[in-house]
Design an enzyme around this catalytic site. Structure first.
Site, PDB file in Angstrom:
ATOM      1  CG  ASP A  32       7.168  19.038  49.050  1.00  0.00           C
ATOM      2  OD1 ASP A  32       6.535  18.021  48.686  1.00  0.00           O
ATOM      3  OD2 ASP A  32       8.300  19.319  48.620  1.00  0.00           O
ATOM      4  CG  HIS A  33       4.899  19.603  45.149  1.00  0.00           C
ATOM      5  ND1 HIS A  33       5.553  20.188  44.090  1.00  0.00           N
ATOM      6  CD2 HIS A  33       5.852  18.973  45.880  1.00  0.00           C
ATOM      7  CE1 HIS A  33       6.841  19.920  44.169  1.00  0.00           C
ATOM      8  NE2 HIS A  33       7.049  19.177  45.255  1.00  0.00           N
ATOM      9  CG  ASP A  72       9.306  17.624  43.410  1.00  0.00           C
ATOM     10  OD1 ASP A  72       9.544  18.838  43.227  1.00  0.00           O
ATOM     11  OD2 ASP A  72       8.946  17.163  44.505  1.00  0.00           O
ATOM     12  CG  HIS A  74       4.181  15.541  42.609  1.00  0.00           C
ATOM     13  ND1 HIS A  74       4.742  16.752  42.281  1.00  0.00           N
ATOM     14  CD2 HIS A  74       4.915  15.072  43.666  1.00  0.00           C
ATOM     15  CE1 HIS A  74       5.768  17.004  43.083  1.00  0.00           C
ATOM     16  NE2 HIS A  74       5.886  16.003  43.949  1.00  0.00           N
ATOM     17  CG  HIS A  99      12.280  20.980  45.673  1.00  0.00           C
ATOM     18  ND1 HIS A  99      12.023  21.176  47.011  1.00  0.00           N
ATOM     19  CD2 HIS A  99      11.337  20.115  45.232  1.00  0.00           C
ATOM     20  CE1 HIS A  99      10.970  20.452  47.372  1.00  0.00           C
ATOM     21  NE2 HIS A  99      10.538  19.785  46.300  1.00  0.00           N
ATOM     22  CG  HIS A 146       9.002  12.800  42.279  1.00  0.00           C
ATOM     23  ND1 HIS A 146      10.088  12.679  43.116  1.00  0.00           N
ATOM     24  CD2 HIS A 146       8.132  13.606  42.932  1.00  0.00           C
ATOM     25  CE1 HIS A 146       9.865  13.378  44.210  1.00  0.00           C
ATOM     26  NE2 HIS A 146       8.682  13.952  44.131  1.00  0.00           N
ATOM     27  CG  HIS A 194       5.300  14.124  47.019  1.00  0.00           C
ATOM     28  ND1 HIS A 194       6.489  13.976  46.342  1.00  0.00           N
ATOM     29  CD2 HIS A 194       4.883  12.874  47.330  1.00  0.00           C
ATOM     30  CE1 HIS A 194       6.785  12.683  46.250  1.00  0.00           C
ATOM     31  NE2 HIS A 194       5.813  11.991  46.830  1.00  0.00           N
TER      32      HIS A 194
END
Ligand SMILES: [Zn+2]
Length: 241
Positions: A60-61, A133, A56, A171, A114, A58
């Site tokens: 942090d990905h 996530d 996805h 995570h 998400h 985001h």
């Protein structure tokens, strides 16, 4: 197992997964939050990164996408529905598509909630899934761009992958999830046992993922929610915790 899977802890609690298929020599990264530690780990192992797979959009990905691509010339695959938010994407995929890493193939599964276009990658022959996530050890992703109904359906899709499927999530949220799960199901013995176990693991500084579908079916309050309403209630309570 045809794949070597290496966990790279980055930022405060992210896991980036480095996946190597030895016969072809291909190496893929799932959701590189950052580039430096990922390039270093690949170099240490003598592997050259040929692909990035994003679950996805985001940051942090996807934050390491551009730098890893610049360093290696790798191909970046990710969700078609989020192509507009991942400018580095080369290949757009959606449910029903297959993605290949050397000799091994993964199926793409749509798991929106998400984020609106979130996908997962399932290596059926390897009994392994990279879920970003969407599903965590004893938890699930927050519903930023989707509904409890979508997440409920995601849980059904993921549990259908089978008990022996290893779940590689993005995570280390296990302990916090476990503490919340105990407030939902205080009498669930496998859950009590698991929380004790992961508490000890975290005290030793150990990672608690990957998990498995069998473990999640026994201990995850979101996978175990009997209805959309129950999942929604539990998600709201966790958000407020
Ligand atoms: Zn996310």
């Amino acid at each position: 197992m045809a794949l070597d899977i290496v966990r790279i802890p980055v930022l405060s609690d992210n896991y980036v997964w480095l996946v190597h298929e030895a016969t072809s020599g291909e190496t893929m990264v799932v959701d590189p939050a950052v580039a430096g530690p990922v390039l270093a780990e690949a170099e240490l192992r003598g592997w050259t990164i040929t692909q990035i797979w994003n679950t996805h959009w985001h940051p942090d990905h996807t934050g390491g996408n551009a730098e890893i691509k610049a360093a290696t010339g790798c191909t970046i695959t990710g969700p078609a529905a989020e192509a507009g938010r991942i400018p580095t994407l080369d290949v757009q995929v959606k449910e029903g598509d297959a993605v290949r890493l050397g000799l091994v193939e993964a199926q793409v599964i749509d798991v929106p909630a998400h984020t609106a276009g979130h996908i997962a990658y399932h290596f059926a022959t390897e009994h392994a899934a990279f879920v970003g996530d969407t599903l965590f050890a004893m938890g699930c992703g927050r519903l930023f761009e989707g509904t409890a109904e979508q997440m409920y359906l995601n849980m059904r899709k993921l549990e259908a992958l089978g008990d022996d499927t290893a779940i590689y999530c993005a995570h280390e949220y296990t302990l916090s999830n476990g503490r919340f799960a105990l407030t939902v199901e205080s009498g669930n013995l496998p859950l009590i046992e698991r929380v004790n176990e992961v508490t000890a693991m975290r005290e030793r500084g150990e990672a608690t993922v990957p998990t498995t579908i069998a473990l999640e079916r026994a201990t995850n309050p979101f996978m175990r929610a009997a209805s959309v309403e129950e999942l929604a209630k539990r998600r709201a309570a966790k958000d407020a915790a």
